[in-house]
Design a protein around this motif. Sequence first.
Motif, short mmCIF file in Angstrom:
data_model
loop_
_atom_site.label_atom_id
_atom_site.label_comp_id
_atom_site.label_asym_id
_atom_site.label_seq_id
_atom_site.Cartn_x
_atom_site.Cartn_y
_atom_site.Cartn_z
N ALA A 924 -7.87 -15.54 -28.28
CA ALA A 924 -7.74 -16.41 -27.11
C ALA A 924 -7.15 -15.62 -25.95
O ALA A 924 -6.28 -14.76 -26.15
N ILE A 925 -7.62 -15.89 -24.76
CA ILE A 925 -7.18 -15.18 -23.56
C ILE A 925 -6.65 -16.20 -22.57
O ILE A 925 -7.20 -17.29 -22.43
N SER A 926 -5.58 -15.82 -21.88
CA SER A 926 -5.02 -16.69 -20.87
C SER A 926 -4.69 -15.89 -19.62
O SER A 926 -4.28 -14.73 -19.70
N GLY A 927 -4.86 -16.51 -18.49
CA GLY A 927 -4.55 -15.88 -17.20
C GLY A 927 -3.56 -16.74 -16.44
O GLY A 927 -3.65 -17.97 -16.46
N ALA A 928 -2.61 -16.09 -15.78
CA ALA A 928 -1.53 -16.81 -15.11
C ALA A 928 -1.55 -16.56 -13.61
O ALA A 928 -2.27 -15.70 -13.10
N ALA A 929 -0.70 -17.32 -12.92
CA ALA A 929 -0.66 -17.26 -11.47
C ALA A 929 -0.13 -15.93 -10.95
O ALA A 929 -0.37 -15.57 -9.81
N ASP A 930 0.62 -15.20 -11.78
CA ASP A 930 1.16 -13.93 -11.32
C ASP A 930 0.19 -12.77 -11.51
O ASP A 930 0.54 -11.62 -11.32
N GLY A 931 -1.03 -13.08 -11.90
CA GLY A 931 -2.05 -12.04 -12.04
C GLY A 931 -2.15 -11.45 -13.43
O GLY A 931 -2.99 -10.58 -13.68
N ARG A 932 -1.32 -11.87 -14.36
CA ARG A 932 -1.34 -11.32 -15.71
C ARG A 932 -2.41 -12.00 -16.55
O ARG A 932 -2.61 -13.20 -16.51
N VAL A 933 -3.09 -11.18 -17.32
CA VAL A 933 -4.05 -11.67 -18.30
C VAL A 933 -3.55 -11.27 -19.67
O VAL A 933 -3.25 -10.09 -19.91
N GLU A 934 -3.42 -12.22 -20.57
CA GLU A 934 -2.84 -11.97 -21.88
C GLU A 934 -3.86 -12.23 -22.97
O GLU A 934 -4.57 -13.25 -22.97
N LEU A 935 -3.97 -11.27 -23.89
CA LEU A 935 -4.63 -11.55 -25.16
C LEU A 935 -3.55 -12.22 -26.01
O LEU A 935 -2.81 -11.58 -26.74
N SER A 936 -3.44 -13.51 -25.85
CA SER A 936 -2.25 -14.20 -26.32
C SER A 936 -2.07 -14.15 -27.82
O SER A 936 -0.96 -14.05 -28.32
N PHE A 937 -3.15 -14.19 -28.60
CA PHE A 937 -2.97 -14.18 -30.04
C PHE A 937 -4.29 -13.81 -30.71
O PHE A 937 -5.36 -13.95 -30.15
N VAL A 938 -4.17 -13.32 -31.92
CA VAL A 938 -5.32 -13.03 -32.77
C VAL A 938 -5.18 -13.90 -34.00
O VAL A 938 -4.13 -13.89 -34.67
N LEU A 939 -6.21 -14.66 -34.30
CA LEU A 939 -6.14 -15.59 -35.41
C LEU A 939 -6.66 -14.94 -36.68
O LEU A 939 -7.81 -14.51 -36.73
N LEU A 940 -5.83 -14.81 -37.65
CA LEU A 940 -6.21 -14.30 -38.96
C LEU A 940 -5.72 -15.31 -39.98
O LEU A 940 -4.62 -15.20 -40.52
N MET A 941 -6.51 -16.35 -40.18
CA MET A 941 -6.04 -17.40 -41.07
C MET A 941 -7.21 -17.97 -41.86
O MET A 941 -8.37 -17.81 -41.50
#
Length: 948
Positions: A924-941
């Motif tokens: 999952a990817i998320s982008g914020a107002a400060d310009g940061r893009v995060e690969l927030s988590f990797v699901l291994l379940m």
Amino acid sequence: MAFVRAREQDEQGLSAVSQRFSLLLLEHNEAYLEDFSVFYYPAAATEDEAVRRKLGGRLRLCSMSLVFDPQDEAYPIMKFPFKKCRGIGKWAGSLKSRLDLRGDILAVVADEVVTAREHNIVAPYTFTKTPGVEYKFALRYAQFAQVYPQIRELYRVSTLSTRERRQEMALIEARRRELSPFDHSWLEDLAERIVTEVSVDRVTPLVSNRGRLLLTSSRIYFQPFNNVDPVPVRKYRLGSVQRIVKRRYLLRQIGLELFLNNDTSLFFAFGSQEERDRFHDQLLLQPSINVQPSDTENLTLRWQRGEVSNYDYLYALNSLADRSVNDLTQYPVFPWVISDYTSASLDLNSPSTFRDLTKPIGALDPQRLEMLQQRYDEMPEPKFLYGTHYSTPGYVLYYLVREAPEYMLCLQNGRFDQPDRMFCSVAETWKSVRSQSGDVKELIPEFYSESDFLQNKNGLNLGMRQDMSRVNDVQLPPWAKNASDFTAKCRQALECDYVSQRLHHWIDLIFGYKQRGPEAVKAANLFYYLTYEGAVDLDAITDPVERSSLEAQIHEFGQTPKQIFTAPHPARRVQSSTVSDAPLPSSTPATPTTRHAWGNSSSGSTATDTPTPRHAWGSSATNSVASDTPQPAQINSPLRSASATGSSTAFSFSSMSSALPEQRTALPASPAPATPTRTRQDDDLDFVLNMASSGSGFAAGRSSLSSSSFSETPKSASGASTFANAPTPTRHSTSSASSGRPSISAAPSVDTSSQSAWYSNVLQLRLQSSAKLHRLNVAAVKLSKDGETLFSASHDYSLKMFSLADDRQLRSINISEMALSSCALDQDGKGVIVGSWDNNLYYYSIEFGRITESWNGHDDAISCLALGSRILITASWDSTVKLWNAGNIASGRRGSIGSSLLCEFVDHDTEVKCVAISPDERVAISGAADGRVELSFVLLMDWNAAEH
């Protein structure tokens, strides 16, 4: 003057007919309560003469005075201030008197009487000393025992101290309001559903009138607590409301202005901001409301391109900054642009003709500024440079006295100003604002739109000046043939290239980043602290005397417009200047900056003389790429910040709380970077080329373009052009090193004929249909898998289903009491998950036609969401991202999503603007107002285990 000539009409076409008595005849904060039919017997007359000369009229009971309004307009209105009365009581006449047949005569012993509007002529009031004279009024219908106690109580209150008087009057007025409920017999339709009822002040220039505001399912009703209006109850159809704008009043966010389709407006002041906002929200929810779409989106960009005139742009900025013609303390403000009022002709090609728009009026004269700076340095906090403001009720009426004399008399306690201080000459006024230490007034829009205010068409006696000249029409510059020619040339000067290139500097001073704070100090643009919003909290002041004093000061000192921009405003793009020999001010950049308007980090751009704009709400860093066309940035919340990308020097409003909800759009504004001109067709072609060469997106799996040059039109195998009905793209091949994109030659070899045919179809895309589904911003749209049903979520709180096949709306569902921000369809198309600003998530079942589940998702508004086959990802302004188990939806089983939170991530420091999920639902990817893009988590379940 809009407020002078306006003739308000309700749905019956009843207009406010001209009356001699008006609230303008009363003192500041004086309330008009009720009136009685009386006969007036002239004072100092014999009984027979008094009977013969008696006058019929209305005795009007006000909080500070008694006012007699005779029916015969040849006689003046008489006002008896309580503070000038020796006594008020029952007349003790002879038992044989012919005046007192019922014993209902009120006697007023006054030392002074004020008369006005004799022969219904607007002229200065007459103040006549009448020590101990008795004035007699015979009540025609009311009983003395009913009337006198009310008058006696008000007379008693007038003798108290200021603090006690105000406390007592507040109690009296509150008691009268409780005894004056809305008369429901005035409802136009008995089937109307009453939504809400609230006490408000109807605000008009210089006065406000208390009454009850009733909102029903189809109309708005206003019933004043008095009968100053000849119509007891005003009625307005909700369908006649074209715009709804939140306003501030006395530096408080309590105003609401409604613009009607008959070119009039209604301004109401509520008791609190919460009360105003609640009424506003309930009004927007009514089905009959159909407000016009906002025209402020891309306003600055349109102005830069020359699609909006300077006049219209300034008027729009005034409205966004809470300036209204209904409130003279916040009247629209316009700049002086011409400085030459002595020449025989007006030369718009000479820089000397114009005022320096980079400086406030008070800083135009160096000697005056030096004197003010010395006083500023020696002054204790809170410091200010100018003790007067550039826009006050007095300054507005200084210009409009010939057109609105009764307003000037109200402001000046029944008198015109001294003839030598009146608006007599444009040149003299300009000389005064250039040099006098206490004169820094700007202009009003009438200087660029109307001319009647310059002429004494009413024949007013405005007095004689010391040079024995009578004040009549305004003396115009030699270059103006007449009043109409004067305003026409002022408008021409306002719209000329020289002013257009520099107007943004004045906007910075009045509405922008130089309005307050350190930048205002640097720009010598600092006014008395009570002129700024937020300087004082009137709601926290319980002392009625202190509060009244502060309100009077706010009225007197004027109000600085609400700050709209917190970054430098861009200049207008002018094709060719008529004053080529006049250099632009040094603050104008020679090379457009490519730094993001909200960031403070370099993106490799060329340094300029213009300070790098900062985000209106913060200073978080971000990188950006200059675009050929600045794009608007949607503000998704009235409470928290908004972010924008795609504009080289974009900027935004610092607050849009008083604007229409559909107006909450950041204004993109900047000159385009100095790069070769590109077309929309070029950008579309680049997009297709990039996707094809990288093997990703919709181009992947279809076909890719060949490595041949695009300097000529691709042809099919037969040699005929496959772009016969499409625009011909003319391009030259570019290497990846120079363009930053994969080279065209890197694309794999494919069937060029099928690719060309596909691209030809893309270029022939045309609009098939359009539907106006929502009243406010559309926040999200989703299309069903079969492509036949459209789902849309809007800031008007509704989710709509629209059939593309049948071209009709299927459903309209009010999901929440706050704006909706996002939506997603589940895998089988049986339901929609909707995110709202109320922090909640909702699951709407299409099968059952109702909301089957709702749960609190975050601690702040839901900003975005993404739904996969098993995962629901939500994000919020609270800077968090949450993962929910949505497997039950996909499997068709019932189960609560709200109780299946898998995990929460708080990797962001600012609000999250967007989220996405990979097809395999592992990333999952998320982008914020400060310009940061995060690969927030990797699901291994193990999903099977997770579901159990």
